[in-house]
Design a protein around this motif. Structure first.
Motif, PDB file in Angstrom:
ATOM      1  N   TYR A   1       0.838  -1.184   0.000  1.00  0.00           N
ATOM      2  CA  TYR A   1       0.000   0.000   0.000  1.00  0.00           C
ATOM      3  C   TYR A   1       0.875   1.236   0.000  1.00  0.00           C
ATOM      4  O   TYR A   1       1.891   1.297   0.709  1.00  0.00           O
ATOM      5  N   HIS A   2       0.475   2.203  -0.790  1.00  0.00           N
ATOM      6  CA  HIS A   2       1.144   3.495  -0.746  1.00  0.00           C
ATOM      7  C   HIS A   2       0.387   4.388   0.218  1.00  0.00           C
ATOM      8  O   HIS A   2      -0.772   4.711  -0.025  1.00  0.00           O
ATOM      9  N   VAL A   3       1.038   4.736   1.305  1.00  0.00           N
ATOM     10  CA  VAL A   3       0.394   5.571   2.310  1.00  0.00           C
ATOM     11  C   VAL A   3       0.572   7.025   1.903  1.00  0.00           C
ATOM     12  O   VAL A   3       1.691   7.460   1.625  1.00  0.00           O
ATOM     13  N   GLY A   4      -0.521   7.740   1.843  1.00  0.00           N
ATOM     14  CA  GLY A   4      -0.494   9.126   1.365  1.00  0.00           C
ATOM     15  C   GLY A   4       0.277  10.053   2.271  1.00  0.00           C
ATOM     16  O   GLY A   4       0.952   9.643   3.218  1.00  0.00           O
ATOM     17  N   PHE A   5       0.188  11.310   1.968  1.00  0.00           N
ATOM     18  CA  PHE A   5       0.993  12.293   2.680  1.00  0.00           C
ATOM     19  C   PHE A   5       0.068  13.315   3.308  1.00  0.00           C
ATOM     20  O   PHE A   5      -0.885  13.777   2.685  1.00  0.00           O
TER      21      PHE A   5
ATOM     22  N   ALA B   1       0.726   9.999  -4.902  1.00  0.00           N
ATOM     23  CA  ALA B   1      -0.367   9.086  -5.241  1.00  0.00           C
ATOM     24  C   ALA B   1      -1.474   9.056  -4.198  1.00  0.00           C
ATOM     25  O   ALA B   1      -2.575   8.603  -4.484  1.00  0.00           O
ATOM     26  N   GLY B   2      -1.211   9.531  -3.001  1.00  0.00           N
ATOM     27  CA  GLY B   2      -2.232   9.462  -1.960  1.00  0.00           C
ATOM     28  C   GLY B   2      -2.375   8.048  -1.443  1.00  0.00           C
ATOM     29  O   GLY B   2      -1.497   7.209  -1.627  1.00  0.00           O
ATOM     30  N   ASN B   3      -3.503   7.785  -0.787  1.00  0.00           N
ATOM     31  CA  ASN B   3      -3.731   6.454  -0.230  1.00  0.00           C
ATOM     32  C   ASN B   3      -4.169   5.505  -1.322  1.00  0.00           C
ATOM     33  O   ASN B   3      -5.298   5.580  -1.792  1.00  0.00           O
ATOM     34  N   VAL B   4      -3.316   4.624  -1.734  1.00  0.00           N
ATOM     35  CA  VAL B   4      -3.718   3.699  -2.785  1.00  0.00           C
ATOM     36  C   VAL B   4      -2.903   2.417  -2.658  1.00  0.00           C
ATOM     37  O   VAL B   4      -1.734   2.446  -2.287  1.00  0.00           O
ATOM     38  N   GLU B   5      -3.571   1.319  -2.938  1.00  0.00           N
ATOM     39  CA  GLU B   5      -2.843   0.062  -2.952  1.00  0.00           C
ATOM     40  C   GLU B   5      -2.017  -0.017  -4.227  1.00  0.00           C
ATOM     41  O   GLU B   5      -2.491   0.337  -5.303  1.00  0.00           O
ATOM     42  N   VAL B   6      -0.774  -0.473  -4.102  1.00  0.00           N
ATOM     43  CA  VAL B   6       0.049  -0.662  -5.292  1.00  0.00           C
ATOM     44  C   VAL B   6      -0.233  -2.075  -5.790  1.00  0.00           C
ATOM     45  O   VAL B   6       0.369  -3.047  -5.335  1.00  0.00           O
TER      46      VAL B   6
ATOM     47  N   THR C   1      -6.114  11.331   6.791  1.00  0.00           N
ATOM     48  CA  THR C   1      -5.666  10.616   5.583  1.00  0.00           C
ATOM     49  C   THR C   1      -4.821   9.407   5.978  1.00  0.00           C
ATOM     50  O   THR C   1      -4.991   8.309   5.445  1.00  0.00           O
ATOM     51  N   LEU C   2      -3.925   9.633   6.932  1.00  0.00           N
ATOM     52  CA  LEU C   2      -3.051   8.540   7.361  1.00  0.00           C
ATOM     53  C   LEU C   2      -3.842   7.487   8.142  1.00  0.00           C
ATOM     54  O   LEU C   2      -3.630   6.286   7.968  1.00  0.00           O
TER      55      LEU C   2
ATOM     56  N   LEU D   1      -7.813  -4.572   3.898  1.00  0.00           N
ATOM     57  CA  LEU D   1      -7.601  -5.317   2.646  1.00  0.00           C
ATOM     58  C   LEU D   1      -6.931  -6.658   2.940  1.00  0.00           C
ATOM     59  O   LEU D   1      -7.360  -7.705   2.448  1.00  0.00           O
TER      60      LEU D   1
ATOM     61  N   GLN E   1      -6.908   6.692   7.747  1.00  0.00           N
ATOM     62  CA  GLN E   1      -7.664   5.889   6.777  1.00  0.00           C
ATOM     63  C   GLN E   1      -6.764   4.898   6.059  1.00  0.00           C
ATOM     64  O   GLN E   1      -7.139   3.750   5.837  1.00  0.00           O
ATOM     65  N   ALA E   2      -5.571   5.360   5.687  1.00  0.00           N
ATOM     66  CA  ALA E   2      -4.649   4.474   4.979  1.00  0.00           C
ATOM     67  C   ALA E   2      -4.311   3.256   5.836  1.00  0.00           C
ATOM     68  O   ALA E   2      -4.385   2.116   5.374  1.00  0.00           O
TER      69      ALA E   2
ATOM     70  N   THR F   1       1.408  -5.891  -4.866  1.00  0.00           N
ATOM     71  CA  THR F   1       0.579  -6.851  -4.142  1.00  0.00           C
ATOM     72  C   THR F   1       0.458  -8.137  -4.946  1.00  0.00           C
ATOM     73  O   THR F   1       0.565  -9.239  -4.403  1.00  0.00           O
TER      74      THR F   1
ATOM     75  N   TRP G   1       5.144   9.715  -5.272  1.00  0.00           N
ATOM     76  CA  TRP G   1       5.012  10.493  -4.057  1.00  0.00           C
ATOM     77  C   TRP G   1       3.602  11.055  -3.876  1.00  0.00           C
ATOM     78  O   TRP G   1       3.054  11.052  -2.788  1.00  0.00           O
TER      79      TRP G   1
ATOM     80  N   GLN H   1       1.117   4.470  -8.935  1.00  0.00           N
ATOM     81  CA  GLN H   1       0.570   4.202  -7.605  1.00  0.00           C
ATOM     82  C   GLN H   1       1.611   4.337  -6.509  1.00  0.00           C
ATOM     83  O   GLN H   1       1.267   4.588  -5.369  1.00  0.00           O
ATOM     84  N   SER H   2       2.887   4.150  -6.848  1.00  0.00           N
ATOM     85  CA  SER H   2       3.890   4.234  -5.796  1.00  0.00           C
ATOM     86  C   SER H   2       4.597   5.574  -5.800  1.00  0.00           C
ATOM     87  O   SER H   2       5.552   5.766  -5.071  1.00  0.00           O
TER      88      SER H   2
END
Lengths: 282, 326
Positions: free
Chosen positions: A63-67, B230-235, A80-81, A91, A83-84, B239, B228, B225-226
């Motif tokens: 998962y890419h954790v937002g900023f 991208a926000g909250n998103v699964e890559v 935001t964090l 998931l 929720q991530a 996965t 900077w 997706q990965s």
């Protein structure tokens, strides 16, 4: 655990039967094959509690954790964090449960929920849930109202060890599901004059206290809300963790996790434990 | 020494076995509780046994991630079905968790896909390493007239020049029985655990392992997706990569248990390593390696109820710093 006494005549047959089984073993013969990452103690106790391991189940999400930046001088949740962290764990858990459902499991025991930040990307983390799917034997006293699955029709999940699971079932409770709540919180920095004013004094820093209260209460109340949705009587084995992850000193994840349970029977009488004094350290 | 052809035991090991046979000295690597445990179920330690092999792993067998294009980073079509992944339950058909996570256009290639795909020769070399070490250890045990080896430790030591040493070290035991097993059993479990299993009606059958390496091209979706912002998103790509490699390792583990004819397995380790490679400019791939080790077990008690009964007791010992001992 007590084991069959060696004087009841069974002792000589232990190696005999075991070696006979190994002698009879044919490569590739059809068996009801399970895998499990339980320890031997846990495996035997889960069997004794009336459950059969079906297989190791696993769910994962990278998962890419937002900023999100917190205001320098403000106590605030970084939603935001939060929720991530919640979404990614969910998931992983959901995928693990889906594997267990495919196996026809009644539940998953010994669940471990881990987060591992990866070196190859900033803000990338793998969220992974691993456990052992189990199915109740016919002999196990199933709950009178419906089966072992929870009110969402899903296999129950529990992060309790095999030992704790055995004890829970003995005491007349059943796990419903793992419940969790997450809150990523930014704790305000002190203003300059305030920190100057505190030099050499022993005082409470109310805004820090309040921030930690806020964050923990948010995490715990979210966990409670999940347990209420499962119609649980309570939550056992709760861990309330402060996980700094990678966000620096003032941003911390407060994470509450536990196993929601409901009673199997009205009384909860267990055998009175015998006291023993082991002659070993700790 | 120099004229040993790699079959059977090396001359020094054979010499040690001969000395053991003439002297009858018993050695053991077991702890005191471990030794007491195996003795209590009629297994007598006869000697420590070892097997090792040094291998040069020169060719990892990289044949790429299936990306040959170069037009906007799109891998060609027909590389599988990226939408569905995670069919990771061995022994079930179609147990995938489809949907939900839409994969990118890249597709994971595992070492089980055939040919030289996804580091196949490297994985084969690892299998040969562990397999040979275990086989040589069992050869030593057989020459001691043992029935199995308990408390096996498997280790890999990295040496200079891409050489690796695979070592298996354990304690050979002989059963107080008239029946001899068809082939020697082996287990990573300690003596205490072996004793508990046997008393509960289960016998360790052999060490099972599953190893897989997979490679996946970083396509545009993965990079997006990965990134900077991208926000909250699964890559989804990563996965998919880790799900595939774990599923393949678990399947191979499952198969090795089935090949032994056992009833199940207790895994001791499930590990994953993932890293990035850059085979050419602006072409990045990720590689993941997953290993699973454990002991296959077979059931010999026939009754429906397990023969053990737990006793509730409360040990009056010092509080442990670890609240959740497993």
């Amino acid at each position: 655990m007590t084991l069959p006494n060696s004087t009841d005549g069974a002792a000589p047959s232990i190696p005999e039967d075991a070696m006979r089984r190994l002698a009879e073993m044919k490569p590739g013969q059809a068996t009801t094959l399970f895998t499990s990452d339980l320890s031997v103690n846990e495996f035997l106790l889960v069997r004794e509690a009336g459950f059969r391991p079906l297989g190791l189940v696993l769910g994962s999400s990278i998962y890419h954790v937002g900023f999100q930046m917190g205001r320098w001088s403000r106590n605030q949740e970084l939603d935001t964090l939060s929720q991530a962290m919640y979404h990614a764990r969910e998931l992983a858990m959901t995928r693990m449960e889906a594997e267990a459902a495919v196996l026809g499991a009644d539940g998953i025991v010994g669940v471990r929920l881990d987060i591992e930040f990866k070196e190859f990307g900033t803000d990338l983390a793998e969220f992974i849930a691993v456990g052992t799917a189990v199915k109740a034997d016919e002999a196990a006293t199933a709950p009178s109202d419906g089966g072992w699955r929870n009110n969402k029709g899903q296999p129950f999940t529990s992060d309790l060890s095999g030992q704790d699971f055995w004890t829970l079932v003995q005491a007349g409770y059943m796990p419903l599901g793992m419940v969790m709540g997450s809150c990523v919180y930014h704790i305000a920095h002190q203003r300059f004059w305030q920190s100057i004013g505190n030099i050499g004094q022993n005082v409470e820093i109310p805004q820090f206290t309040e921030a930690l209260y806020d964050a923990r209460e948010l995490a715990m109340s979210r966990m409670q809300a999940e347990a209420e949705a499962l119609h649980a009587e309570g939550i056992v084995g709760v861990q309330l963790l402060s996980l700094p992850h990678r966000w620096g000193g003032h941003t911390t994840e407060f994470f509450a996790i536990g196993t929601a349970v409901r009673p199997l029977r009205p009384d909860h009488i267990i055998d009175k434990p015998q006291l023993v004094l082991p002659l070993v350290d700790s | 020494m120099a004229d040993w052809d790699g079959r059977g035991l090396p001359p020094v090991a054979a010499a040690r076995m001969a000395r053991f046979a003439s002297g009858g000295l018993r050695t053991s690597l077991l702890s005191v509780p471990g030794a007491a445990g195996v003795e209590s179920v009629g297994l007598r330690p006869v000697g420590e046994v070892m097997g090792c092999i040094v291998q040069h792993i020169g060719f990892a067998g990289w044949s790429g991630c299936g990306y040959y294009g170069g037009f906007g980073g799109l891998a060609g079509p027909g590389f599988g079905n990226p939408g569905a992944f995670g069919g990771g339950i061995p022994g079930t058909v179609g147990g995938g968790i489809a949907g939900g996570v839409a994969g990118g256009s890249g597709t994971t290639v595992t070492s089980s896909s055939g040919g030289f795909s996804g580091y196949r020769p490297y994985v084969d070399a690892l299998y040969r390493g562990y397999g040979t070490a275990i086989t040589r250890m069992l050869l030593e045990a057989r020459s001691m007239a043992a029935d199995g080896v308990v408390d096996v430790r498997l280790r890999v030591n990295h040496m200079d020049g891409g050489n690796r040493e695979f070592v298996a070290l354990g304690t050979a035991v002989r059963a107080d029985s008239t029946t001899r097993p068809a082939r020697l059993f082996s287990t990573e479990l300690a003596g205490q655990d072996v004793a508990k299993l046997l008393r509960a009606g289960w016998v360790p059958a052999g060490i099972a392992l599953g190893i897989s390496v997979a490679i996946r091209h970083d396509d545009w979706a993965t990079r997006r997706q990965s990134s900077w912002g991208a926000g909250n998103v699964e890559v989804a790509g990563y996965t998919e990569l880790v799900s595939h490699v774990r599923a393949d390792a678990r399947q191979r583990f499952h198969r090795s248990v089935a090949e032994l004819g056992a009833d199940g397995a207790i895994a001791s380790e499930l590990s994953l390593r993932i890293w990035e490679i850059e085979p050419s400019e602006n072409h990045r791939d990720h590689v993941a390696e997953s290993t699973m080790f454990g002991t296959a077990v077979a059931r010999f008690h026939r009754a429906a109820d397990p023969p053990t009964r737990s006793l509730t007791y409360l040990p009056l010992r010092d509080p442990s710093p670890f609240r959740r001992a497993r």
